[in-house]
Design a protein around this motif. Structure first.
Motif, PDB file in Angstrom:
ATOM      1  N   PRO A 295      44.039  32.908  30.098  1.00 61.56           N
ATOM      2  CA  PRO A 295      43.369  33.306  28.864  1.00 61.56           C
ATOM      3  C   PRO A 295      42.190  32.412  28.502  1.00 61.56           C
ATOM      4  CG  PRO A 295      45.366  32.102  28.352  1.00 61.56           C
ATOM      5  CD  PRO A 295      45.345  32.277  29.850  1.00 61.56           C
TER       6      PRO A 295
ATOM      7  N   GLU B 227      40.315  39.638  32.713  1.00 65.93           N
ATOM      8  CA  GLU B 227      41.715  39.744  33.126  1.00 65.93           C
ATOM      9  C   GLU B 227      42.008  41.138  33.660  1.00 65.93           C
ATOM     10  OE1 GLU B 227      44.537  37.343  30.330  1.00 65.93           O
ATOM     11  OE2 GLU B 227      42.872  38.069  29.083  1.00 65.93           O
TER      12      GLU B 227
ATOM     13  N   ARG C 219      50.329  35.550  30.450  1.00 66.42           N
ATOM     14  CA  ARG C 219      48.875  35.684  30.594  1.00 66.42           C
ATOM     15  C   ARG C 219      48.432  34.464  31.376  1.00 66.42           C
ATOM     16  NH1 ARG C 219      45.305  36.156  25.571  1.00 66.42           N
ATOM     17  NH2 ARG C 219      43.735  36.399  27.211  1.00 66.42           N
TER      18      ARG C 219
ATOM     19  N   HIS D 203      52.360  40.853  33.906  1.00 67.44           N
ATOM     20  CA  HIS D 203      51.049  40.325  33.521  1.00 67.44           C
ATOM     21  C   HIS D 203      50.508  41.095  32.326  1.00 67.44           C
ATOM     22  CE1 HIS D 203      51.140  38.108  37.257  1.00 67.44           C
ATOM     23  NE2 HIS D 203      49.976  37.567  36.993  1.00 67.44           N
ATOM     24  N   TYR D 204      50.210  40.383  31.276  1.00 65.09           N
ATOM     25  CA  TYR D 204      49.544  40.982  30.120  1.00 65.09           C
ATOM     26  C   TYR D 204      48.058  40.640  30.207  1.00 65.09           C
ATOM     27  CZ  TYR D 204      53.956  42.026  27.678  1.00 65.09           C
ATOM     28  OH  TYR D 204      55.179  42.525  27.310  1.00 65.09           O
ATOM     29  N   ALA D 205      47.236  41.647  30.319  1.00 61.34           N
ATOM     30  CA  ALA D 205      45.788  41.440  30.422  1.00 61.34           C
ATOM     31  C   ALA D 205      45.143  41.901  29.115  1.00 61.34           C
ATOM     32  CB  ALA D 205      45.221  42.217  31.603  1.00 61.34           C
ATOM     33  N   GLU D 206      44.391  41.010  28.492  1.00 68.99           N
ATOM     34  CA  GLU D 206      43.750  41.336  27.222  1.00 68.99           C
ATOM     35  C   GLU D 206      42.224  41.371  27.330  1.00 68.99           C
ATOM     36  OE1 GLU D 206      45.118  38.936  24.019  1.00 68.99           O
ATOM     37  OE2 GLU D 206      47.246  39.241  24.469  1.00 68.99           O
TER      38      GLU D 206
END
Length: 372
Positions: free
Chosen positions: A253, A167, A250, A160-163
């Motif tokens: 988003p 998130e 993601r 998981h990429y949280a930006e």
């Protein structure tokens, strides 16, 4: 010993037990290690409904895959944006999902429709928001599946990429989703997997057709869990791995509301697949974490020694989460000292999910009412 000290001592025992449960429930997350050139070809099936912006990174990563023969099938599920045109620009075979008859859920219908036109030996169902990590991801994934005998399901939960801030605050969801699959505990494979992961699900086409594929789970909100159970009922193995080094995603988003709706439609129903023992471990960890945070406040009214113990305990929970996060995805370090807030976010959305499933019975998702 005064009453407050006795309560703090009891709280300390529960909090320490919670820390131990956190270690046991997330003991080991296997990842794809096999490297090689696969012999099997694969059909990559991607259900897509208004995924023009999220789909592009996946398609871009697919065209750079090497050492493997593949076709890409994008199943358009009534999109009103440029999803179809984008998919065609990357050479995908775009078909329409025309199976939305009574009893079908959109994604299950799209996956089934894609399988009907697939030409290759293996089927790889991928969510539109996933992305391959490097050019050898697909070949390593398939080569690993072949090294396991090419039977059953090999599913991955991508990193998981949280930006955005919301998130980051949703960190506990991917963590508990993985823990809830039962197979990452200290018991390992002695506990049966609760199903399979949906974002990356690889299987043999012939076996998929023999068990009835997505047609047998057409009404399931969590089609990935249901399909995994269908394979298990036919004595076919279901393997769940972490996706580190193979794929990332993601999930939401599109904004806070998108995230709340997405998790609300799945969390309550998904929890039914978790083994009771694993559920006890998760609940004990959550209780211990909340108690540790409460101790930090209560110890301010007790002796200095209790304050030091409480601070140490609080730090241990933050460190435990930071270590676990490395197995789930990429999150910013400062969220872990805020773990009481993470727990409040998780409990609030999970409670809302229970309300939707037990009382309201439906949730709005991508312009459709879905029974949950």
């Amino acid at each position: 010993m005064d009453v407050l000290s006795i309560l703090l001592l009891i709280a300390l025992v529960i909090a320490l037990l919670g820390l131990l449960c956190g270690v046991l429930v997330f003991w080991r997350v296997p990842t794809i290690q096999h490297k090689g050139i696969p012999t099997s070809s694969v059909s990559i099936i991607i259900p897509a409904r208004n995924e023009e912006f999220r789909l592009k990174p996946l398609l871009e990563s697919i065209v750079h895959q090497r050492h493997v023969s593949y076709e890409v099938i994008v199943v358009d599920d009534g999109s009103t944006d440029g999803t179809r045109e984008l998919a065609r620009s990357y050479g995908a075979n775009v078909i329409s999902n025309e199976l939305l008859e009574e009893g079908w859920i959109g994604k299950s219908a799209a996956c089934w429709a894609g399988s009907l036109v697939a030409n290759n030996k293996l089927l790889l169902f991928m969510d539109a928001d996933t992305v391959f990590t490097h050019p050898d991801s697909l070949s390593n994934y398939i080569a690993s599946f072949e090294s396991m005998g090419s039977g059953g399901i090999l599913s991955l939960q991508p990193e998981h990429y949280a930006e955005k801030w919301y998130e980051q605050l949703a960190f506990l969801f991917p963590l508990i989703v993985m823990a809830g699959m039962n197979v990452f505990t200290v018991a390992g494979t002695r506990l049966k997997a609760g199903g399979s992961f949906g974002p990356c699900l690889l299987c043999d086409k012939m076996q998929y057709e023999e068990i009835g594929g997505h047609a047998v789970v057409r009404g399931a909100v969590m089609d990935d869990l249901a399909l995994g159970k269908a394979f298990q009922q036919h004595d076919l193995p279901v393997r769940c791995y972490g996706g580190k080094g193979i794929a990332w995603l993601r999930m939401y988003p599109g904004g806070l509301s998108d995230m709340v709706q997405g998790y609300s439609k799945s969390m309550a129903s998904g929890s039914a697949a978790t083994h009771p023992l694993v559920m006890v471990l998760i609940y004990t960890w959550m209780a211990g974490a909340l108690i540790a945070a409460s101790m930090l406040f209560a110890s301010g009214f007790s002796s200095t020694s209790w304050l030091g113990v409480s601070i140490g305990l609080y730090i241990l929970y933050a460190v435990e989460l930071a270590v676990a996060s490395k197995r789930v995805g990429r999150f910013i370090w400062w969220i872990f000292p805020l773990y009481p807030l993470l727990l409040v976010v998780f409990i609030s959305i999970f409670t809302y999910s229970l309300y939707l499933s037990k009382r309201k019975g439906s949730v709005q998702w991508k312009g459709r009412n879905i029974n949950v």
